[in-house]
Write an enzyme that holds these catalytic residues in place. Structure first.
Site, mmCIF file in Angstrom:
data_model
loop_
_atom_site.group_PDB
_atom_site.id
_atom_site.type_symbol
_atom_site.label_atom_id
_atom_site.label_comp_id
_atom_site.label_asym_id
_atom_site.label_seq_id
_atom_site.Cartn_x
_atom_site.Cartn_y
_atom_site.Cartn_z
ATOM 1 N N ASN A 135 -12.905 4.755 -1.132
ATOM 2 C CA ASN A 135 -12.126 3.524 -1.014
ATOM 3 C C ASN A 135 -12.776 2.755 0.132
ATOM 4 O O ASN A 135 -12.549 3.052 1.304
ATOM 5 C CB ASN A 135 -10.654 3.789 -0.701
ATOM 6 N N ASP A 186 -26.211 -0.342 -1.631
ATOM 7 C CA ASP A 186 -27.559 0.225 -1.542
ATOM 8 C C ASP A 186 -27.530 1.667 -1.051
ATOM 9 O O ASP A 186 -28.311 2.505 -1.513
ATOM 10 C CB ASP A 186 -28.423 -0.639 -0.608
ATOM 11 N N TYR A 200 0.802 -1.232 0.000
ATOM 12 C CA TYR A 200 0.000 0.000 0.000
ATOM 13 C C TYR A 200 0.835 1.284 0.000
ATOM 14 O O TYR A 200 0.284 2.377 -0.095
ATOM 15 C CB TYR A 200 -0.946 0.004 1.208
ATOM 16 N N HIS A 252 -8.977 2.208 -5.292
ATOM 17 C CA HIS A 252 -8.163 1.309 -4.474
ATOM 18 C C HIS A 252 -6.703 1.618 -4.740
ATOM 19 O O HIS A 252 -6.324 1.862 -5.893
ATOM 20 C CB HIS A 252 -8.422 -0.157 -4.819
ATOM 21 N N HIS A 285 -15.869 -5.751 -1.184
ATOM 22 C CA HIS A 285 -16.070 -7.126 -1.639
ATOM 23 C C HIS A 285 -17.169 -7.852 -0.873
ATOM 24 O O HIS A 285 -17.387 -9.042 -1.093
ATOM 25 C CB HIS A 285 -14.750 -7.896 -1.503
ATOM 26 N N ARG A 296 -11.090 -10.593 -4.062
ATOM 27 C CA ARG A 296 -10.966 -9.140 -4.280
ATOM 28 C C ARG A 296 -11.328 -8.745 -5.709
ATOM 29 O O ARG A 296 -11.352 -7.569 -6.054
ATOM 30 C CB ARG A 296 -9.555 -8.662 -3.945
HETATM 31 C C1 DQA Z 1 -8.016 -1.768 -0.832
HETATM 32 C C2 DQA Z 1 -8.166 -3.173 -1.439
HETATM 33 C C3 DQA Z 1 -9.101 -4.025 -0.593
HETATM 34 O O1 DQA Z 1 -9.199 -5.323 -1.155
HETATM 35 C C4 DQA Z 1 -8.559 -4.151 0.814
HETATM 36 O O2 DQA Z 1 -9.471 -4.870 1.630
HETATM 37 C C5 DQA Z 1 -8.244 -2.822 1.425
HETATM 38 C C6 DQA Z 1 -7.548 -1.837 0.601
HETATM 39 C C7 DQA Z 1 -7.015 -0.917 -1.621
HETATM 40 O O3 DQA Z 1 -7.052 0.306 -1.478
HETATM 41 O O4 DQA Z 1 -6.162 -1.456 -2.341
HETATM 42 O O5 DQA Z 1 -8.490 -2.576 2.598
HETATM 43 O O6 DQA Z 1 -9.284 -1.118 -0.901
#
Ligand code: DQA
Length: 143
Positions: A73, A86, A22, A99, A79, A110
């Protein structure tokens, strides 16, 4: 024009959470960058983060009539959450799903998003820049 930037669970940990995946940028730094970009784009940007799904649902419901668009985000809720889908549909506010990671290159669970098909656009895989790209795209779309 006001834009809401919403981040879901565990994103307050950015900077220290799996940095190889990340990145090293904190959520606070991302928010600062988005506010600055908002100034450049002549929109006002408010940023929230929550680990509580109901808090996010309430914020989306309250956004109606206040915000012209949402950059979201939703983290892991992307998921799993029909309720979040909704809420976004119910608010009738155009939104962009973002993301940091390339979710398509990760675990099969994912690859499923409850948001993508009802989003104005989706940005993933550009690290913290995904948020800025999403904001630019959303403002362009709204104009
Ligand atoms: C995320 C991707 C998601 O699958 C994961 O659960 C996250 C971060 C991303 O920013 O890459 O918490 O949203």
């Amino acid at each position: 024009m006001r834009i809401l930037v919403a981040s879901g669970p565990n994103l307050q940990l950015l900077g220290t959470r799996e940095p190889e995946r990340y990145g090293a940028t904190t959520l606070e730094e991302i928010h600062g960058r988005l506010r600055q970009l908002g100034t450049e784009l002549a929109v006002s940007v408010d940023c929230i983060q929550t680990n509580h799904e109901g808090v996010l649902l309430d914020a989306i419901a309250a956004a109606r009539g206040v915000y012209a668009g949402i950059v979201i985000n939703a983290g892991g809720w992307t998921h799993t959450s029909v309720a979040l889908r909704d809420a976004l549909l119910g608010s009738a506010i155009p939104f962009v799903e973002v993301h940091l990671s390339n979710v398509a290159a990760r675990e099969p669970f994912r690859h499923v998003s409850y948001l993508s098909d009802v989003a104005s656009g989706v940005v993933f895989g550009f690290g913290s820049e995904s948020y800025a790209l999403g904001l630019r795209g959303l403002v362009g779309r709204l104009r």
